[in-house]
Enzyme design. Structure first.
Site, mmCIF file in Angstrom:
data_model
loop_
_atom_site.group_PDB
_atom_site.id
_atom_site.type_symbol
_atom_site.label_atom_id
_atom_site.label_comp_id
_atom_site.label_asym_id
_atom_site.label_seq_id
_atom_site.Cartn_x
_atom_site.Cartn_y
_atom_site.Cartn_z
ATOM 1 C CE LYS B 78 -9.946 -45.421 -61.119
ATOM 2 N NZ LYS B 78 -10.254 -45.640 -59.656
ATOM 3 C CB SER B 153 -8.010 -43.162 -57.991
ATOM 4 O OG SER B 153 -8.686 -44.094 -57.969
ATOM 5 C CB SER B 177 -11.043 -44.153 -55.765
ATOM 6 O OG SER B 177 -9.709 -43.714 -55.015
#
Lengths: 481, 486
Positions: B78, B153, B177
């Protein structure tokens, strides 16, 4: 000295002391002063994305030592908080500090004032990180930011408004300076910003119980500026009120060139810091054992040491205070005092010759070229009557300039031994008496001043090496006095 | 199954047995990314050269006989983990060109374990969002249905794994997330106990809530990744010092005697029918495997979202103060003075959702409001955690849905921030309490995956992974993947 009849002044000081740990409070960067800009700013100090603070254990010991030194309560559980505001020299946009649970609570120090001793109470002392520096004169059209200082550990010491004059404030500031250097908590180097003062000043009429509206003067970095700023501020506030004006609570800066204070911001626009507990740092629990260990290792404090110098070495109060004022000096004195017969002699030599030379050459006691060992040897030669006091002073100069290393060896080398031998001195003195019959007669008749004449003559003829006590004795003998 | 959907175990055997080289495997994924990612937008930065040079080095090691569970496995990270010298954007214009001078600990740990990093995945800006529609680099599409969101997210990470553009990925989870996008994309994603994985180098959103974790195709794969990512780190004071359990060796615990809690109030309303059904099926499945179910209460659970949306923005408002245009990151053009520099750099550099949360957070901490909002929320947080601790006296873990619905459509919730926030209704409480929680695939509805969640006591990641692994031995949901979505 200022005098405003009908008015009284209330002053509180916030003193920021940089702790003399090797590394910063939340990162491993060095804290040494004077490095090239931004060479001592790590990722953590710069507040880069993803960094986290890690508490430097050494700062707690220093804070506790200070707290014990002022007789304060030590908070066993210490936590940190974020103080949020924007400024270019504050990289994270918040300062890590201690808001509601400071490590040190309460305490007091005693200061000497014209009116005698006074106690100044301390509200609290807490740990926090220093910000970087804004440099306004490095570039024409920009302010430069140096983050070397960002993250340096600070102990912020907050007093009650117990000071009533600039003199009180300076005495308090000096006392704190002495204490933090004594306790090896701060190097006290104000030129380098190791100790900085914020002064909170307000005035009120003599019979008024509540404190007046205060102004805070920030970032005073010398005792002289502290004094000047307070004087200006007291005058400004009283004149404003006396002429019917009113004061607002504000923050001001001192201009040392104009010797006046200027408003930085007023309470209406004062910052809301939005304090909240620092989530990246765990609360620190200090054990009783930790505190006890620090207590056990506490150095003798200046006032205690001064008392002891008086009782143990029979020094006068004035001499004791002087020598106890600075820890390095005090240790120097004791090293010498313990090696000689009369400690008062050690005190005199240090007070006079050593400190005189240190001041003259602007040298710190820590860099003295004359070691305690050398001074002990020198004084020993006097005590053993090997040399006279006068010759000793010459030898001292030689030691200072490194021309001499061992006083004893130097005396041998230069043939400076005191002449004490009566067999050598008697004929010499007798010759002088015979050559100066008028003076000899006047002396016999009581004009004691003439002793100096004869002694001086003897010294001249012996290159200063005659033992003055012997000369005196023999002279009196031969004159029948 | 084509190799892009193979398990780590299968790939391990292929690599060790020389059926495929690390370089070939990497090239395969890179070519898929080049070909297929334009329709997903799951990657912000693809590291072709670096990945291939890492693969070459690893091939040498494999040839020399070196063996390790993750050696040569291509993963994605990420884009909130700092990667030295490689752009790390946090999905924001503010950091669009930012290259960190150091690696995050999670990154370094995975590199040490021998993974090959294919690139940095898209995300909601500064990890704030539940749909990956808040990224400066554009929305991410769900490979199961490209008109749907992948969740957020960690939407890019989820889409990349689900779309076969990497074997597994790292995510971060502050309010759900990792878990919510895992549910929307049919993955197994675990948020470990707070402090289990170091936060050093993980760009901070909410310091007391953020945690890193793996998003993978199975509990077995997730276990291998978590094992590598986790561990003590003296650079993070909130990181736990207890050693990491060898999760991959602990996933075969049978479920006999396991007590699983069910919270009836959580199943009462707001939950889509298909998910409620999947929940029942899962429960029956776990019972067959030997677990017993106990009804429990979590009295203060319904305050979770409220407490979270005070605490998280408050911490974020401070964490994001460093983005001021002064030292790094985006700076506005020709600032007139300091105020202008700050105002315009931040106004232009941050997206709307980030600004919204900074405003909320600043307000919640401000004088006169701190006690009523921030302090009160922290008190409620303690109560929520207390409920769980009490529950864990009676049960070993708690089964809940992960999300109220399957993946919603792009644009469906963008006009209504609160509706978006309520997506996290099942996941947030685990962050508030610092507890480990895992989402795993448990059904399908109209072509979209359904995920369910297990929450466990502190440091019981092994129990959670093991339970899911047992479930995955007798179910097939985790083997499914989107087809023909290119």
């Amino acid at each position: 000295m200022m005098n405003f009849p009908g008015w009284q002044v209330d002053i509180g000081l916030e003193i920021h002391a940089q702790l003399n740990t090797a590394s910063k409070i939340f990162s491993g960067s060095a804290t040494a002063f004077g490095a090239t800009p931004n060479q001592q700013a790590s990722f953590i100090d710069m507040g880069l994305p993803g960094v986290l603070p890690v508490a430097n254990g050494a700062v707690f010991e220093k804070a506790v030592r200070f707290g014990l030194g002022i007789g304060a309560k030590i908070n066993r559980v210490s936590k940190f908080d974020r103080k949020n505001y924007f400024y270019p020299d504050l990289p994270k946009g918040y300062q890590i500090t201690q808001m509601d649970e400071p490590i040190v609570l309460g305490g007091q120090v005693t200061i000497e004032t014209e009116a005698g001793e006074k106690i100044i109470r301390i509200t609290r002392a807490h740990l926090e990180e220093d910000a970087g520096k804004s440099v306004h004169d490095a570039y024409d059209d920009a302010t430069a930011i140096d983050l070397n200082r960002a993250g340096t550990p600070l102990l912020e010491i907050v007093s009650e408004p117990d000071m009533k004059s600039a003199a009180d404030a300076v005495a308090y500031a000096r006392k704190i300076h002495q204490l933090v250097t004594y306790l090896d908590v701060c190097d006290g180097n104000m030129a380098e910003g190791s100790l900085r003062f914020d002064a909170n000043i307000s005035v009120r009429r003599v019979n008024e119980e509540t404190l007046g509206v205060r102004s805070e003067i920030k970032n005073l970095n010398s005792f002289r500026f502290l004094e000047q700023a307070i004087h200006f501020e007291i005058e400004r506030q009283i004149q404003t009120l006396e002429s019917g004006g009113s004061l607002i609570q504000d923050t001001r800066l001192f201009d040392p060139d104009r010797k006046e204070t200027r408003q930085m911001r007023s309470k209406e626009t004062s910052t809301d810091y939005r304090y909240f507990p620092e989530p990246d740092l765990l609360p620190v629990e200090l054990s009783d054992a930790f505190i006890d260990q620090i207590q056990a290792g506490m150095p003798e404090l200046p006032d205690e040491k001064s008392s002891r110098f008086q009782s143990e070495y029979h020094l006068t109060e004035a001499d004791a205070r002087l020598l106890a004022n600075d820890l390095t000096l005090a240790n120097y004195f004791e090293a010498v005092a313990q090696g000689v017969t009369d400690p008062k002699t050690a005190a005199n030599w240090i007070k006079g010759d050593l400190i005189g030379k240190l001041n003259e050459t602007e040298t710190q006691i820590s860099s003295t070229p004359v070691s305690p060992k050398q001074l002990v040897e020198l004084i020993g030669l006097i005590e053993q009557d090997v040399i006279s006091g006068k010759i000793a002073k010459d030898i001292f100069q030689a030691l200072w300039s490194k021309e001499a290393d061992s006083p004893r060896a130097y005396v041998e080398e230069k043939g400076l031994k005191q002449v004490s031998d009566a067999g050598a001195l008697e004929p010499l003195i007798q010759t002088l008496i015979d050559a100066n019959p008028k003076q000899a007669n006047d002396l016999r008749e009581g004009k004691d001043k003439l002793m100096g004449f004869f002694v001086g003559q003897v010294m001249k003829q012996t290159s200063g090496q005659a033992n003055p006590q012997q000369v005196n004795r023999i002279l009196r003998n031969l004159l029948g006095l | 199954m084509s190799i892009e959907f193979d398990s780590i175990q299968t790939l391990r055997e292929a690599l060790d047995g020389k059926a495929i080289s690390a370089t070939e495997l990497t090239k395969h994924f890179l070519s898929r990314i080049d070909q297929l990612d334009p329709s997903l937008n799951s990657y912000i930065t693809v590291e072709h050269e670096r990945a291939l040079s890492t693969a070459a080095a690893i091939d040498k090691k494999l040839l020399a006989g070196e063996r390790a569970p993750l050696l040569g496995i291509p993963i994605a990270e990420k884009d909130i983990f700092c990667t030295e010298g490689v752009r790390t954007t946090a999905g924001s214009k503010m950091l669009a060109e930012y290259r960190p001078p150091f690696d995050s600990t999670a990154t370094a740990n995975l590199a040490a374990a021998g993974v090959i990093r294919l690139g940095k995945c898209n995300l909601d800006e500064f990890a704030m969002g539940s749909s990956n529609e808040n990224s400066y680099f554009g929305a991410v599409k769900n490979p199961w249905n490209q008109e749907r969101v992948p969740g957020g997210s960690s939407g890019g990470s989820a889409a990349a794994v689900a779309g076969g553009l990497c074997v597994a990925a790292t995510g971060t989870d502050t309010g759900g997330s990792i878990r919510q996008p895992s549910a929307f994309c049919g993955l197994t994603g675990i948020k470990p106990t707070y402090g289990r994985v170091s936060r050093w180098g993980m760009i901070a959103f909410a310091s007391s809530l953020d945690q890193a974790g793996p998003m993978a195709r199975s509990a077995a794969d997730a276990a291998l990744l978590l094992e590598a990512m986790a561990g003590p780190d003296e650079k993070d004071s909130s990181c736990l010092t207890v050693p990491v359990d060898p999760y991959s060796t602990l996933i075969r615990q049978p479920l006999e005697g396991m007590r699983i809690g069910i919270v009836p109030s959580l199943l009462a309303e707001g939950l889509s029918e298909s998910i409620a059904e999947a929940f029942e099926d899962c429960r029956k499945g776990l019972e067959k495997l030997g677990a017993t179910f106990v009804e429990i209460e979590l009295m203060h659970h319904h305050h979770s979202v409220g407490a979270y949306y005070v605490i998280a923005p408050a911490e974020a408002s401070a964490n994001l103060a460093r983005y001021d245009g002064v030292r790094f990151g985006y700076r506005c053009e020709d600032p007139a003075d300091l105020q202008d520099l700050y105002l315009r750099s931040r106004n232009e550099g941050f997206g709307d959702e980030v600004k919204r949360r900074i405003l909320v957070g600043t307000f919640a901490l401000s004088a006169g409001y701190y006690d009523a909002y921030y302090k009160q929320a922290q008190r409620v947080r303690r109560l929520i955690q207390g409920d769980f601790l009490q529950a864990f006296d009676q049960v070993d873990m708690i089964l809940t849905p992960t999300t109220p619905t399957t993946a919603f459509s792009l644009g469906e919730n963008t006009e209504d921030p609160v509706a978006m926030y309520l997506q996290d209704i099942y996941t947030i409480s685990a962050n508030l309490a610092g507890l480990p929680a895992i989402s795993f695939p448990a059904g399908m509805s109209l072509g979209l995956p359904i995920g369910l969640q297990l929450v466990g006591p502190h440091l019981k990641e092994a129990t959670l992974l093991s339970c899911v692994h047992q479930f995955q031995q007798v179910t097939d949901w985790h083997h499914q993947h989107p087809r023909d979505w290119a």
